[in-house]
Design an enzyme around this catalytic site. Structure first.
Site, PDB file in Angstrom:
ATOM      1  N   GLY A 462      16.220  24.852  48.773  1.00 40.36           N
ATOM      2  CA  GLY A 462      17.306  24.049  48.245  1.00 40.36           C
ATOM      3  C   GLY A 462      16.849  22.791  47.540  1.00 40.36           C
ATOM      4  N   ASN A 607      13.690  15.829  37.921  1.00 39.92           N
ATOM      5  CA  ASN A 607      15.013  16.329  37.531  1.00 39.92           C
ATOM      6  C   ASN A 607      16.087  15.469  38.195  1.00 39.92           C
ATOM      7  OD1 ASN A 607      17.519  17.739  37.498  1.00 39.92           O
ATOM      8  ND2 ASN A 607      16.445  19.669  37.156  1.00 39.92           N
ATOM      9  N   THR A 610      18.734  17.405  40.511  1.00 40.60           N
ATOM     10  CA  THR A 610      18.327  17.929  41.818  1.00 40.60           C
ATOM     11  C   THR A 610      17.754  16.815  42.707  1.00 40.60           C
ATOM     12  OG1 THR A 610      16.201  18.579  40.863  1.00 40.60           O
ATOM     13  CG2 THR A 610      17.900  20.257  40.978  1.00 40.60           C
ATOM     14  N   GLU A 680      12.772  13.603  51.964  1.00 44.30           N
ATOM     15  CA  GLU A 680      13.012  13.028  53.275  1.00 44.30           C
ATOM     16  C   GLU A 680      13.486  11.581  53.267  1.00 44.30           C
ATOM     17  OE1 GLU A 680      10.030  14.896  56.324  1.00 44.30           O
ATOM     18  OE2 GLU A 680       9.035  14.760  54.392  1.00 44.30           O
TER      19      GLU A 680
END
Ligand code: FES
Ligand code: FES
Lengths: 713, 149
Positions: A462, A607, A610, A680
């Site tokens: 993902g 990007n 994302t 994270e």
């Protein structure tokens, strides 16, 4: 125009919105049988009897496997590297039970329904052995320093400095256990063909699954293929190999059929480790101008007696503030529970909660703006090791975030902002995460149609990894984004790094940057269809690393030398500023997060679409940790009391406001393309930002997560 | 029953859920199993246009009904537009909850009796039975809002 920096749609968008993407549980094979697990309900004990009569009678049952009839397996030896499996217990090879939930039987049947019905009919009797399952009373021992993580660190005499500080706060915090709760449960589809094995498994570590299964079943590594094209969320929970994987492969071996084992949600809770709880002390001493003279951060976390690792709870505290004296110490308690494991930003996710709450408390004591206090203590070099930061512009991140949030409108007094029934609070906290850097094997091919193919067994759960790598490859070769194809998630490809520690994008990018000039040389100096035509070949391919015993050993050596080189270069981390607005109902204490701004210093963004999603996803996890998430362990029996999505409360749509994320977009000079992993960092600082906002709204300081309404009324 | 416009015969014992019937017997693996107990929404499908969690539905109860899964939503009003906007607005990350989110969004929009476009808060409220652990909520709301207005 470069591809890096553009907001391309994900390359897997079409298949993921039409149901066409095949996840591990979607793989079908002729003759597929289904497996289900029976779990022990004893914290520690010995199985005295296991009665499979009723289970065997369920129509459609093919086999009931227990420690009485299971073939022998073994876990791989643990070398220098951290282990790749979650627990040392070889389930079904022992009559000993080491945690409540340990699998003690696997049932194989023609249908899922039959397998589950039969698994519930296996009767297990245990004679209990003495056990310690209560974290709050378990004895903690200091964590030893290892090459991978320091258990303690110090500069000067922080305790003495704390004593003599003009202003000091000294606080204790607790955080509960958490579970990853990827919506895709752990699933294994295993197919034996003679001594060749194919396993479809959602994993963050294809290489780890291969190594573990190779040892467990005594099969050479190159006879095992692990396929993991789409992973339905991992968050660390799919980083190690847990018993279900091994038992599915065992079931296939015993029955000679392809077998699929989909863990029940409860099965995931009971056989896949989660985040350890923690008890933390943070004490900060400062002079009246807010310059820190002492910073103390200590922690206790737990491991299982049969697995689990230390949690780097104090790591951020050695990098964030320029305190003259620092003392950090991590302690570990061993309990008879399922091994803990890493979960999104292990260490910093909960460590920043305690540290950044305490900094907020100090600001309140000093009547100082909490951002101002932080900036007075912003270091120019790493406070403990005195190494340079590879980049650090937290100041600019705070400026950007404060502007976007409108921070200067805040009135500092708690309970001073209100909208009718709602008490409004604004809180802020620092985010910090050091991405690791691993090595990747990969190959890169250029074909006569002008397209390039990057092949690397990395993991897509993902993050948008395939999309980002296509962008990086396009720029490295000077061809359009659309001309790049990426293959990933399969052990038959060159081995990628594990997906963890926010390393993957950077590690694979480094491989791409090594391959691109090689490919250019192989094509005689230029990447073009014409150059390829001169070679009279359908394609030219270059590669790095090899999947052989020698290649794997060389890979390890590459990894170690990179690790040591990186350490000398200095401290590399993503930092950021998290701003949160909460609304707290003045009567009921109901807490709603109503606004969020995050501003990050995270290197080059490959990007924006994302990357924003990844940062937001981390923040959502942080909101969950702040307000609702908690795995409840019965302190008497060691049983998880809420092993379901109905009773463990993840944030839902209504809990999540618009999350506004920004970044500085300044490259990290030590990283390929200047990028830093952002998977994270979003979760770090988030719980503290919420807690600080709740304090500002209500005047109540909650130091025990989650911040439920009973704690603020 | 009919599934995605085609008549199908699903001959299963009474304890088989609609979800398992679709996935294991009919090979429609778009609907996902995240919890098997009605808590996550990953298995959401449409039954005569209404959204249901198929893990809590018994297949035999749906005899004679019209079931639409993610594989068939492109032909429904809003279906293809939602699929497109989910991609454009990054309304997913891992994609595991996505079939359920899209089916649920179609059902939610159909449930509304007002002609005014839904507010973002209404969308959030109406979609709160569909969990997304990747935290793609903002993008999902963006996509639904785009299609509904
Ligand atoms: S699988 Fe049906 S709601 Fe979770
Ligand atoms: S996209 Fe992964 S759970 Fe929603």
């Amino acid at each position: 125009m470069t591809a890096i920096g553009q907001a391309f749609d994900r390359v897997d968008g079409a298949i993921k919105t039409t149901g066409a993407a095949k996840f591990s549980a979607d793989q079908t094979y002729p003759g597929l049988a289904h497996a289900a697990l029976t779990h022990a309900s004893t914290a520690r004990g010995r199985i005295t009897e296991i009665d499979t009569t009723d289970a065997t009678r369920v129509p459609g049952v093919l086999a009931v496997i227990t420690h009485h009839n299971a073939p022998k397996m073994k876990m791989p030896s643990v070398g220098l590297m951290p282990p790749v499996f979650g627990t040392t217990v070889v389930c079904l090879n022992t009559d000993e039970v080491h945690w409540d939930g340990q699998p003690v039987a696997v049932v194989v049947a023609e249908t899922q329904e039959a397998a589950r019905a039969a698994a519930a009919r296996v009767r297990v009797s245990c004679s209990p052995l003495p056990s310690a399952v209560d974290f709050s009373t378990a004895e903690a021992k200091p964590q030893k320093n290892s090459m991978l993580q320091a258990g303690s660190a110090r500069k000067g005499d922080a305790l003495a400095a704390l004593e003599s500080a003009p202003v000091a706060v000294d606080r204790e915090f607790t955080t509960p256990p958490h579970n990853h709760n990827a919506i895709e449960p752990h699933t294994t589809t295993a197919v034996w063909d003679g001594d060749r094995l194919t396993v479809h498994e959602p994993t963050q570590n294809i290489g780890g699954v291969r190594r573990t299964l190779s040892a467990a079943f005594g099969v050479p590594i190159d006879k095992i293929r692990v396929v993991s094209e789409h992973v339905g969320g991992g968050f660390g929970g799919k980083g190690l190999v847990w018993p279900g994987t091994i038992l599915a492969v065992l079931a296939a071996r015993v029955t000679g059929r392809p077998v699929r084992l989909v863990l029940t949600r409860e099965g995931v809770y009971r056989t896949v480790g989660g985040r350890t709880p923690s008890v933390q002390r943070v004490a900060i001493g400062a002079d009246r101008e807010g310059r820190m003279t002492s910073l103390v951060h200590t922690s206790v976390t737990r491991v299982g007696r049969t697995g689990g690792g230390p949690e780097g709870v104090t790591i951020q505290s050695s990098h964030l503030y320029d305190a003259r004296n620092i003392l950090l110490r991590q302690n570990i308690a061993e309990v008879d529970l399922l091994a803990n494991t890493f979960m999104r930003a292990p260490g910093e996710a909960i460590g920043t909660f305690a540290l950044e709450s305490t900094v907020d408390e100090l600001a309140h004591e000093l009547h100082m703006d909490p951002i101002d206090l932080r900036m007075r203590n912003e270091p120019t070099r790493d406070p403990i090791g005195d190494k340079p930061f590879t980049r650090r512009n937290l100041r600019a991140a705070y400026e950007l975030g404060a502007k976007e949030f409108g921070w200067e409108q805040r009135t500092p007094q708690p309970r001073s902002m209100r909208d009718g029934q709602w008490l409004i609070g604004w809180g802020v906290a620092t985010a910090f995460h050091p991405p690791v850097h691993l090595v990747a094997n990969a190959s890169l091919r250029f074909s006569t149609d002008g397209t390039a193919l990057l092949r690397c067994g990395f993991h897509e759960m993902g993050m948008g990894a395939a999309t980002a790598q296509a962008q990086i490859t396009a720029d490295a070769l000077g061809i359009p984004f659309e001309a790049v194809r990426v293959e990933h998630g399969d052990s038959s490809l060159p081995a990628g790094p594990m997906a963890g520690g926010s390393n993957q994008t950077g590690s694979v990018a480094a491989a791409v940057h090594t391959l691109a000039p090689k490919l250019r040389r192989a094509l005689g100096g230029e990447i073009s269809v014409e150059a390829l035509a001169r070679k009279r070949k359908p394609y030219v391919e270059v590669s790095i690393g090899a999947d052989s015993p020698l290649g794997r050993a060389t890979g390890q050596a590459r990894l170690m030398s990179k690790f040591l080189r990186d350490r000398r270069k200095g401290v590399r981390a993503v930092t950021g500023a998290q701003f949160c607005e909460v609304r707290v109902d003045a009567d009921t204490g109901e807490i709603r997060v109503s606004r969020w701004v995050g501003a990050f210093d995270c290197g080059t963004v490959i990007n924006p679409k994302t990357a924003a999603s990844q940062l937001r996803g981390g923040i959502v996890l942080g909101i969950g940790a702040a307000l609702s998430e908690e795995t409840l362990v019965d302190p008497r029996t060691g049983r998880i009391m809420n092993p379901s999505l109905a009773e463990y409360h993840l944030p839902v749509h209504a809990d999540v406001p618009e999350i506004d994320v920004h970044w500085l977009d300044e490259p990290d000079p030590t990283m390929p393309a200047g990028l830093l992993g952002v998977g994270e960092v979003g979760v770090t600082g988030a719980a503290a930002a919420v807690a600080n906002a709740v304090f500002h709204a209500t005047g109540k300081r909650v130091r025990d997560l989650p911040i439920t309404l009973d704690k603020v009324v | 029953m009919r599934v995605n416009g085609e008549p199908v015969v699903l001959d299963v014992p009474p304890q088989v859920s609609l979800l398992d019937g679709l996935r294991d017997r009919l090979g429609l693996t778009g609907p996902k199993k995240g919890c098997d107990q009605g808590a996550c929404g990953a298995c959401t499908v449409l039954a005569d246009g209404e959204r249901i969690v198929s893990c809590l539905a018994l297949a035999v109860q749906y005899e004679g009904r019209e079931i639409t899964t993610i594989e068939g939503v492109a032909s429904l009003p809003d279906g293809a537009a939602l699929q497109r906007e989910f991609i454009r607005r990054d309304g997913f990350q891992c994609g595991f909850c996505t079939s359920g989110q899209i089916c649920s969004a179609i059902g939610m929009l159909a449930e509304r009796d007002s002609d005014a476009p839904p507010t973002r808060d209404e969308i959030r409220e109406g979609m709160s039975g569909n969990l997304c652990r990747c935290g793609a909520y903002n993008g999902i709301v963006d996509a639904i809002e785009e299609v509904a207005t």
